[in-house]
Design a protein around this motif. Structure first.
Motif: not given
Length: 462
Positions: A46-56, A73-75, A98-108
């Motif tokens: 339906k929608e894809v949200l993204t994050m990317e640290i490299n400007k290019d 990690f700022q998410c 990264h996996i541990l942070h994904a678990w922390e921010v992920a909703p139920e």
């Protein structure tokens, strides 16, 4: 080269990840140039949200998706509270973080699927290990980046986590699917209504547990006033169940096993392959028992049917030829690869033992060699399109003969018919086997040779 850990995910690997994208809002927190994004959109996200640290790379990815930030990690949880899944290929140097942070921010109710260096998840300690043990499964994908734009040169692991729903109001949301859309799924292995009924039974069981637990809590509250100790729930003679989570794990595991029993997997695969299937079932207690997950599992079985048969074929023949020279097929002048195909006549050790009376023989129950011959029968049934039930196991040979011939005894040094073979038993426990039909022998070895990359000599070709 954008940075040292820029490894775009090949499409073949994305298929291996079994990503469920349809109608979902997905977060890709290390989007790179968008391989995972493209795959999700192609498969109905339906929608894809993204994050990317490299400007290019940001300039590339924001044209394909909704870019919501740079540093994962700022998410914050509130940024992604509406997502259904997190699919990612993070830097392997700190993929665990990264996996541990994904678990922390992920909703139920969120699913997390991540690639990493397999050594990251092979360790049997640490917070990530505990998280996987309680809420997920892993798989070793091997060196699957060999054909990628950039090769990793390491064994790649995959982590799949399911964050449980704690809110009772939405506990079984998403367990069912629209009948009109999904009627044809399952590839004919299990009917749609049958799968829905299984999930319905699971959901009903869990709701009944809630009612029973409510009554039990009320009972314990009453008897505590007269000095009695608390009453607990006992599901079986071995397991004391006190929480809904414990009960859910038991029911989910039983439900997955029920599905595999319905598929009659034991009729078609060797004992070695069946061990892996049983291991798969054991891990499914951590996977929500939803219709979508059942169909995903069925699609995996259908998609890997050829590989499963090939492995069963290889195991069945190797069992008799790997260490036993007299069972190998070879002819004069055929030196390359001789000693691998199965001979027209071969020998099995440890098949029979002396009966209680001492005058006749009987097939040993669940013997290692007996299992090997049963595996070979299964493979031959697949090759020749015969019904395994019409032949059965070697152990059943005794009982089927007794049922039809009241005075039947297995006598030493006499030939008997068993399925594809004529068999002769000896007091020392061995069984001599020869193919009844040379066409069956040829087709088995032809298929095995094709798998191994060589073929029968010209003399034996039809």
């Amino acid at each position: 080269m954008f940075h040292s850990e820029f490894y775009p995910t090949p499409k073949e690997v994305l298929y291996m990840m079994q990503l469920d994208c349809k109608d979902k809002v997905i977060l890709e927190p290390h989007a790179g140039k968008g391989n995972i994004v493209d795959f999700c959109k192609e498969n109905g996200a339906k929608e894809v949200l993204t994050m990317e640290i490299n400007k290019d790379l940001q300039e590339i990815i924001k044209r394909k998706s909704t870019l919501i930030g740079d540093d994962f990690f700022q998410c914050k949880p509130e940024q992604v509270s509406h997502i259904n899944a997190i699919y990612m290929n993070p830097p392997f140097s700190n993929a665990d973080k990264h996996i541990l942070h994904a678990w922390e921010v992920a909703p139920e109710g969120c699913e997390i699927v991540s690639l990493c260096n397999y050594s990251t998840i092979d360790a049997k300690y640490g917070r990530l290990h505990v998280l996987i043990r309680d809420y997920g499964i892993t798989e070793n994908l091997g060196d699957c980046f060999t054909e990628a734009e950039r090769k990793t040169g390491v064994e790649v692991g995959m982590v799949r986590l399911f964050k449980p729903l704690a809110s009772k109001e939405f506990e079984f949301e998403g367990f069912f699917m629209d009948e009109e859309e999904e009627e044809d799924q399952g590839n004919g292995i299990l009917q749609y209504n049958e799968v829905r009924a299984l999930v319905n039974r699971y959901v009903g069981t869990m709701k009944a547990f809630d009612k029973m637990k409510y009554e039990l809590d009320a009972l314990n509250h009453l008897i505590s006033g007269i000095g009695m100790s608390s009453v607990t729930l006992e599901i079986s003679s071995e397991r004391m169940v006190t929480t809904k989570e414990q009960f859910s794990k038991i029911i989910q595991k039983r439900s997955w096993k029920h599905i595999f029993n319905k598929l009659n997997m034991e009729k078609y695969v060797t004992s070695g392959v069946m061990k892996d299937i049983n291991k798969f079932v054991e891990t499914q207690e951590k996977v929500p028992f939803t219709m979508k997950n059942i169909y995903r599992m069925l699609n995996i079985i259908v998609g890997t049917r050829e590989q499963t048969f090939n492995r069963a074929l290889e195991e069945a023949v190797d069992n008799f030829t790997k260490h036993t020279h007299e069972n190998r097929f070879g002819v004069e002048g055929w030196k390359t690869n001789s000693g691998y195909m199965l001979n027209k006549k071969f020998i099995c050790e440890g098949i029979v033992e002396t009966s209680w009376g001492g005058g006749s023989l009987q097939v040993r129950y669940n013997s290692y060699s007996g299992n090997k011959i049963d595996d070979l029968v299964k493979v031959l049934c697949n090759i020749t399109a015969k019904n395994y039930n019409d032949i059965g196991t070697l152990y059943r040979f005794n009982f089927d003969k007794v049922k039809h011939e009241k005075s039947f005894e297995i006598k030493p040094n006499e030939w008997y018919e068993f399925g594809f073979f004529n068999v002769k038993f000896f007091k020392k426990g061995t069984m001599h086997v020869k193919f009844k039909n040379m066409d069956d022998w040829y087709r088995l070895n032809y298929a095995y040779g094709q798998l191994k990359g060589f073929s029968l000599p010209e003399t034996y070709k039809k």
